[in-house]
Design an enzyme around this catalytic site. Structure first.
Site, mmCIF file in Angstrom:
data_model
loop_
_atom_site.group_PDB
_atom_site.id
_atom_site.type_symbol
_atom_site.label_atom_id
_atom_site.label_comp_id
_atom_site.label_asym_id
_atom_site.label_seq_id
_atom_site.Cartn_x
_atom_site.Cartn_y
_atom_site.Cartn_z
ATOM 1 N N LYS A 259 27.896 35.810 -60.052
ATOM 2 C CA LYS A 259 27.141 36.749 -59.243
ATOM 3 C C LYS A 259 27.242 38.173 -59.808
ATOM 4 O O LYS A 259 26.426 39.034 -59.511
ATOM 5 C CB LYS A 259 27.697 36.769 -57.809
ATOM 6 C CG LYS A 259 27.608 35.431 -57.099
ATOM 7 C CD LYS A 259 28.338 35.547 -55.751
ATOM 8 C CE LYS A 259 28.483 34.182 -55.122
ATOM 9 N NZ LYS A 259 29.377 34.242 -53.938
ATOM 10 N N GLY A 260 28.283 38.403 -60.610
ATOM 11 C CA GLY A 260 28.643 39.770 -60.976
ATOM 12 C C GLY A 260 27.576 40.558 -61.710
ATOM 13 O O GLY A 260 27.508 41.777 -61.601
ATOM 14 N N GLU B 20 25.748 39.526 -68.847
ATOM 15 C CA GLU B 20 27.013 39.324 -68.130
ATOM 16 C C GLU B 20 27.575 40.666 -67.685
ATOM 17 O O GLU B 20 27.332 41.699 -68.316
ATOM 18 C CB GLU B 20 27.978 38.581 -69.075
ATOM 19 C CG GLU B 20 29.406 38.445 -68.631
ATOM 20 C CD GLU B 20 29.607 37.581 -67.387
ATOM 21 O OE1 GLU B 20 28.955 37.850 -66.368
ATOM 22 O OE2 GLU B 20 30.460 36.672 -67.440
ATOM 23 N N ASP B 21 28.330 40.652 -66.599
ATOM 24 C CA ASP B 21 28.893 41.903 -66.087
ATOM 25 C C ASP B 21 30.047 42.425 -66.942
ATOM 26 O O ASP B 21 30.095 43.589 -67.305
ATOM 27 C CB ASP B 21 29.347 41.758 -64.615
ATOM 28 C CG ASP B 21 30.317 40.593 -64.390
ATOM 29 O OD1 ASP B 21 30.610 39.842 -65.343
ATOM 30 O OD2 ASP B 21 30.780 40.436 -63.250
ATOM 31 N N ASP C 47 36.131 39.666 -70.346
ATOM 32 C CA ASP C 47 37.585 39.853 -70.198
ATOM 33 C C ASP C 47 38.280 38.921 -71.190
ATOM 34 O O ASP C 47 38.338 39.227 -72.383
ATOM 35 C CB ASP C 47 37.961 39.583 -68.738
ATOM 36 C CG ASP C 47 39.432 39.823 -68.463
ATOM 37 O OD1 ASP C 47 40.126 40.375 -69.329
ATOM 38 O OD2 ASP C 47 39.914 39.456 -67.375
ATOM 39 N N LYS D 145 36.594 44.561 -71.776
ATOM 40 C CA LYS D 145 38.004 44.973 -71.836
ATOM 41 C C LYS D 145 38.445 44.808 -73.284
ATOM 42 O O LYS D 145 38.436 43.705 -73.829
ATOM 43 C CB LYS D 145 38.856 44.128 -70.896
ATOM 44 C CG LYS D 145 38.539 44.398 -69.428
ATOM 45 C CD LYS D 145 39.457 43.644 -68.495
ATOM 46 C CE LYS D 145 38.990 43.797 -67.066
ATOM 47 N NZ LYS D 145 39.680 42.865 -66.139
ATOM 48 N N PHE E 8 41.695 46.032 -63.706
ATOM 49 C CA PHE E 8 40.701 45.363 -62.867
ATOM 50 C C PHE E 8 39.753 46.387 -62.244
ATOM 51 O O PHE E 8 40.193 47.397 -61.683
ATOM 52 C CB PHE E 8 41.406 44.558 -61.767
ATOM 53 C CG PHE E 8 40.532 43.508 -61.177
ATOM 54 C CD1 PHE E 8 40.318 42.308 -61.842
ATOM 55 C CD2 PHE E 8 39.891 43.716 -59.958
ATOM 56 C CE1 PHE E 8 39.487 41.332 -61.309
ATOM 57 C CE2 PHE E 8 39.059 42.737 -59.418
ATOM 58 C CZ PHE E 8 38.866 41.549 -60.092
ATOM 59 N N ASP F 96 33.429 42.098 -58.267
ATOM 60 C CA ASP F 96 34.095 41.883 -56.984
ATOM 61 C C ASP F 96 35.603 41.757 -57.094
ATOM 62 O O ASP F 96 36.156 41.472 -58.157
ATOM 63 C CB ASP F 96 33.586 40.594 -56.346
ATOM 64 C CG ASP F 96 34.112 39.357 -57.093
ATOM 65 O OD1 ASP F 96 33.922 39.271 -58.323
ATOM 66 O OD2 ASP F 96 34.743 38.494 -56.445
ATOM 67 N N ARG G 244 31.160 44.234 -54.203
ATOM 68 C CA ARG G 244 30.054 44.116 -55.172
ATOM 69 C C ARG G 244 28.996 45.189 -54.940
ATOM 70 O O ARG G 244 28.342 45.630 -55.866
ATOM 71 C CB ARG G 244 29.380 42.741 -55.050
ATOM 72 C CG ARG G 244 30.236 41.574 -55.522
ATOM 73 C CD ARG G 244 29.342 40.340 -55.664
ATOM 74 N NE ARG G 244 30.102 39.102 -55.723
ATOM 75 C CZ ARG G 244 30.674 38.605 -56.817
ATOM 76 N NH1 ARG G 244 30.581 39.270 -57.946
ATOM 77 N NH2 ARG G 244 31.337 37.470 -56.784
HETATM 78 P P1 IMP Z 1 36.665 35.986 -68.547
HETATM 79 O O1 IMP Z 1 36.220 34.552 -68.438
HETATM 80 O O2 IMP Z 1 38.144 36.128 -68.500
HETATM 81 O O3 IMP Z 1 36.050 36.741 -69.704
HETATM 82 O O4 IMP Z 1 36.224 36.703 -67.204
HETATM 83 C C1 IMP Z 1 34.904 36.957 -66.966
HETATM 84 C C2 IMP Z 1 34.564 36.925 -65.482
HETATM 85 O O5 IMP Z 1 35.678 37.273 -64.668
HETATM 86 C C3 IMP Z 1 33.510 37.954 -65.241
HETATM 87 O O6 IMP Z 1 32.260 37.343 -65.238
HETATM 88 C C4 IMP Z 1 33.894 38.530 -63.895
HETATM 89 O O7 IMP Z 1 33.217 37.834 -62.887
HETATM 90 C C5 IMP Z 1 35.366 38.297 -63.757
HETATM 91 N N1 IMP Z 1 36.146 39.506 -64.091
HETATM 92 C C6 IMP Z 1 36.857 39.756 -65.206
HETATM 93 N N2 IMP Z 1 37.427 40.977 -65.172
HETATM 94 C C7 IMP Z 1 37.065 41.517 -64.003
HETATM 95 C C8 IMP Z 1 37.320 42.799 -63.386
HETATM 96 O O8 IMP Z 1 38.001 43.693 -63.903
HETATM 97 N N3 IMP Z 1 36.747 42.980 -62.163
HETATM 98 C C9 IMP Z 1 35.976 42.039 -61.542
HETATM 99 N N4 IMP Z 1 35.702 40.851 -62.084
HETATM 100 C C10 IMP Z 1 36.239 40.586 -63.305
HETATM 101 MG MG MG Z 2 33.841 37.725 -60.363
#
Ligand code: IMP
Ligand code: MG
Length: 182
Positions: A53-54, A108-109, A112, A140, A159, A166, A172
């Site tokens: 949703k982000g 993508e938002d 990470d 990040k 974060f 969210d 959000r």
């Molecule tokens: P990854 O799979 O670890 O790269 O994380 C990606 C997903 O985790 C993103 O699509 C976000 O929905 C969520 N996410 C990662 N870091 C944050 C943050 O700092 N705030 C909010 N959501 C996050």
């Molecule tokens: Mg999320």
């Protein structure tokens, strides 16, 4: 629940934002120009895939700024639990159209650990798009091997919430982005 509601009200009132709504809009406009430039020699139309949703607000603002025909598609995945990646990707909804021989832009938002995006990109690649690119509003720094094609803001490993991002499904709809501190 009530505590979080109070927290949200407080955040709206007293905390300084990491990026204001105006800064975010301005950055997205720059990204749209860069994306337009990239596709200008290649195609008149793309399929933009919003990772729900982000990415909802980033996606919406980005496509409104693109000078291309944009077909919309959506993926809904989740991998986070609280402020930590759960290490597993759960697919709730997958694209509703063929991407074979199409120019595909994943929107993508935040990048990470890269778990979510490596999963999404791996399965989209199997569907034989002509071209597959990635735009992410936040990254990040130093946490993932994935190199996005278009990045908005590089940030430290903290974060953040707001503008679609969210904490436990809350915050959000903050129109700006801020660090989440409890
Ligand atoms: P990854 O799979 O670890 O790269 O994380 C990606 C997903 O985790 C993103 O699509 C976000 O929905 C969520 N996410 C990662 N870091 C944050 C943050 O700092 N705030 C909010 N959501 C996050
Ligand atoms: Mg999320």
């Amino acid at each position: 629940m009530d505590d979080l509601k109070v927290g949200k009200r407080r955040i709206r009132e007293i905390t300084k934002s990491l990026h204001s709504e105006e800064e975010i809009r301005c950055k997205i406009k720059e990204m749209a120009e860069e994306i337009d430039r990239y596709y200008s020699q290649l195609t008149d139309r793309i399929i933009a895939v919003c990772v729900l949703k982000g990415a909802i607000h980033f996606f919406s603002e980005l496509v409104l700024n693109l000078n291309l025909d944009v077909l919309y598609s959506f993926i809904h995945v989740s991998s986070y639990s609280g402020t930590r990646s759960s290490g597993r990707v759960k697919v709730n909804y997958w694209i509703d159209r063929s991407v074979r021989d199409e120019y595909v832009l994943v929107v993508e938002d935040i990048l990470d650990t890269g778990l979510t995006l490596s999963y999404i990109l791996k399965y989209l690649r199997k569907l034989s798009p002509k071209d597959l690119k990635l735009a992410t509003l936040y990254r990040k720094v130093g946490k993932s091997d994935i190199e996005p094609d278009f990045v908005g803001f590089n940030i430290e490993d903290k974060f953040i919430i707001g503008y679609g991002l969210d904490y436990e499904e809350l915050y959000r709809n903050l129109p700006y982005v801020n660090y989440f501190e409890r």
